[in-house]
Design a protein around this motif. Structure first.
Motif, PDB file in Angstrom:
ATOM      1  N   SER A   1      -7.456  -4.153  -1.422  1.00  0.00           N
ATOM      2  CA  SER A   1      -7.742  -5.376  -2.176  1.00  0.00           C
ATOM      3  C   SER A   1      -6.588  -5.730  -3.105  1.00  0.00           C
ATOM      4  O   SER A   1      -6.177  -6.900  -3.207  1.00  0.00           O
ATOM      5  N   GLN A   2      -6.043  -4.722  -3.798  1.00  0.00           N
ATOM      6  CA  GLN A   2      -4.912  -4.961  -4.692  1.00  0.00           C
ATOM      7  C   GLN A   2      -3.682  -5.408  -3.919  1.00  0.00           C
ATOM      8  O   GLN A   2      -2.949  -6.299  -4.362  1.00  0.00           O
TER       9      GLN A   2
ATOM     10  N   ILE B   1       0.839  -1.200   0.000  1.00  0.00           N
ATOM     11  CA  ILE B   1       0.000   0.000   0.000  1.00  0.00           C
ATOM     12  C   ILE B   1       0.876   1.252   0.000  1.00  0.00           C
ATOM     13  O   ILE B   1       0.664   2.180  -0.799  1.00  0.00           O
ATOM     14  N   PHE B   2       1.892   1.280   0.873  1.00  0.00           N
ATOM     15  CA  PHE B   2       2.731   2.474   1.014  1.00  0.00           C
ATOM     16  C   PHE B   2       3.760   2.591  -0.107  1.00  0.00           C
ATOM     17  O   PHE B   2       4.036   3.691  -0.594  1.00  0.00           O
ATOM     18  N   GLN B   3       4.325   1.476  -0.525  1.00  0.00           N
ATOM     19  CA  GLN B   3       5.385   1.531  -1.537  1.00  0.00           C
ATOM     20  C   GLN B   3       4.844   1.387  -2.952  1.00  0.00           C
ATOM     21  O   GLN B   3       5.382   1.967  -3.892  1.00  0.00           O
TER      22      GLN B   3
ATOM     23  N   LYS C   1     -11.733  -9.640  -6.837  1.00  0.00           N
ATOM     24  CA  LYS C   1     -12.833  -8.846  -6.289  1.00  0.00           C
ATOM     25  C   LYS C   1     -13.022  -9.167  -4.810  1.00  0.00           C
ATOM     26  O   LYS C   1     -14.139  -9.379  -4.343  1.00  0.00           O
ATOM     27  N   LEU C   2     -11.920  -9.171  -4.100  1.00  0.00           N
ATOM     28  CA  LEU C   2     -11.970  -9.508  -2.677  1.00  0.00           C
ATOM     29  C   LEU C   2     -12.897  -8.577  -1.913  1.00  0.00           C
ATOM     30  O   LEU C   2     -13.629  -9.004  -1.017  1.00  0.00           O
ATOM     31  N   GLY C   3     -12.888  -7.282  -2.291  1.00  0.00           N
ATOM     32  CA  GLY C   3     -13.723  -6.308  -1.588  1.00  0.00           C
ATOM     33  C   GLY C   3     -15.207  -6.553  -1.743  1.00  0.00           C
ATOM     34  O   GLY C   3     -15.998  -6.141  -0.893  1.00  0.00           O
TER      35      GLY C   3
ATOM     36  N   ALA D   1      -1.405  -8.702  -4.333  1.00  0.00           N
ATOM     37  CA  ALA D   1       0.030  -8.574  -4.609  1.00  0.00           C
ATOM     38  C   ALA D   1       0.880  -9.304  -3.579  1.00  0.00           C
ATOM     39  O   ALA D   1       1.951  -9.822  -3.898  1.00  0.00           O
ATOM     40  N   SER D   2       0.401  -9.357  -2.343  1.00  0.00           N
ATOM     41  CA  SER D   2       1.158 -10.024  -1.283  1.00  0.00           C
ATOM     42  C   SER D   2       0.979 -11.537  -1.291  1.00  0.00           C
ATOM     43  O   SER D   2       1.631 -12.240  -0.522  1.00  0.00           O
ATOM     44  N   GLY D   3       0.091 -12.040  -2.141  1.00  0.00           N
ATOM     45  CA  GLY D   3      -0.126 -13.476  -2.240  1.00  0.00           C
ATOM     46  C   GLY D   3      -1.100 -14.039  -1.237  1.00  0.00           C
ATOM     47  O   GLY D   3      -1.280 -15.258  -1.147  1.00  0.00           O
TER      48      GLY D   3
END
Length: 377
Positions: A323-324, A315-317, A336-338, A328-330
């Motif tokens: 959700s993204q 999120i920060f970097q 569409k997790l949200g 990205a973190s696996g």
């Protein structure tokens, strides 16, 4: 409640709706017998009556068990009465089966069960109706018609065809029972405060949360009055990073939704926004809901939960939203997790879902509508 109910809820729908067929079939057989269209032997009549009583009692006991489970987990003034009522009715149904077996399926068993069904309908539609939070599990809409059919069918089964002298007694009891079930719900209802509910989103999960919450707040609005408004902007970043920004997004959505249908004071605008906020070195996710009545905003917040550091780094970097970042973190592959269970569902192992925490926030925001004098309305 949908997740809590789980498989049992859908099993209840199937059982109760399929139950209409045996009830209707039993009623038709009994009517035909009473009209002398069919010449059933005493053994055949007993078999039909025993089947009808047994199936009906099983369904009624199942309903009573659901009631007790819901009531024991509900903070409601009538929860204890609901438990007691469910137990009494379930015991009546068990007694009806025992009576049917011991008496070779006499009409008394059907009469007893007819009274039990009337009591059940009175319990749900009268002063001891189920707590609002339990209605999604109680399934009154799916059960009401089958149970009324059952009441009539059991009443027909209770009429002793070969004992005309006792017909009047049975018919009187049946009519009283049916009358109680039909008229118990005819109590004066206060019209809902708002004629329309404009929701500033088309997100399926959020809309389900609105419908579930409004169903639990019948004094606020009717389910049919809910309108999903498309093209509503939050006016804040895709991923709000403070409680203030999240609340601002909720307010903006509520105002825009309210304005989109121009309902004035008779319309309630709902804005739902999720975002992050920091507390010490940790970051937490929270849902904020704004209920806008055309003049003032009333905010409600959900429970908050800590975001894992592996997700925060994306999120920060990487500038991703929650959700993204989860993808990205696996942690998930759901794009569409949200709209589904959300990160809270993954972290809680489905004990708490995004739907649950959205319902929490909406419920908190609606307190003003049921206690207007306390909130200076």
């Amino acid at each position: 409640m949908e997740e809590v109910a789980g498989t049992g809820r859908y099993a209840a729908v199937l059982l109760l709706r399929l139950g209409t067929l045996p009830f209707a079939a039993g009623a038709a057989v009994m009517l035909a017998h009473l009209c002398r269209v069919l010449d059933l032997s005493a053994e055949q009549l007993h078999a039909v009556r025993l089947s009808l009583v047994s199936f009906s009692a099983c369904v009624l006991s199942f309903i009573g068990g659901m009631q007790q489970t819901v009531a024991l987990h509900a903070e409601h003034a009538d929860a204890a009465k609901l438990v007691v009522g469910g137990i009494v009715i379930a015991l009546l149904s068990v007694a009806a089966i025992l009576l049917a077996v011991l008496s070779h399926a006499s009409h008394s068993a059907a009469l007893l069960l007819c009274v039990a069904y009337s009591m059940q309908l009175s319990l749900e539609e009268g002063p001891l109706r189920a707590p609002p939070s339990s209605r999604p599990l109680m399934l009154p809409g799916a059960r009401r018609l089958p149970m009324r059919i059952a009441t009539i069918a059991l009443g027909i089964a209770a009429v002793p065809a070969r004992e005309p002298s006792s017909w009047s007694t049975c018919v009187t009891v049946v009519l009283i029972s049916v009358s109680i079930s039909f008229f118990a719900h005819r109590r004066r209802q206060t019209p809902p405060r708002f004629q329309g509910v404009a929701v500033g989103t088309t997100n399926p999960c959020k809309l389900r949360a609105v419908r579930r919450t409004i169903e639990a707040f019948p004094s606020v609005a009717n389910l049919a009055s809910i309108c999903a408004c498309s093209g509503i902007s939050s006016g804040v970043s895709e991923q709000p990073m403070s409680l203030e920004e999240t609340a601002k997004g909720a307010r903006n959505r509520a105002e825009a939704a309210h304005a989109s249908i121009d309902g004035g004071r008779h319309t309630l605008g709902l804005g739902i926004e999720s975002g992050l906020f920091s507390l010490g070195e940790k970051h937490y996710d929270v849902c904020v809901v704004s209920a806008f009545d055309g003049a003032r905003h009333h905010l409600g917040l959900s429970c908050a939960f800590e975001i894992p550091t592996s997700i925060l780094s994306h999120i920060f970097q990487g500038g991703l939203d929650l959700s993204q970042a989860c993808k990205a973190s696996g942690i998930t592959s759901d794009p569409k997790l949200g709209e589904h269970g959300g990160l809270i569902s993954i972290l809680s192992k489905k004990r708490v879902s995004r739907l649950d925490y959205t319902v929490q926030a909406i419920s908190m925001a609606l307190f003003f509508a049921e206690h207007p004098s306390w909130f200076g309305e």
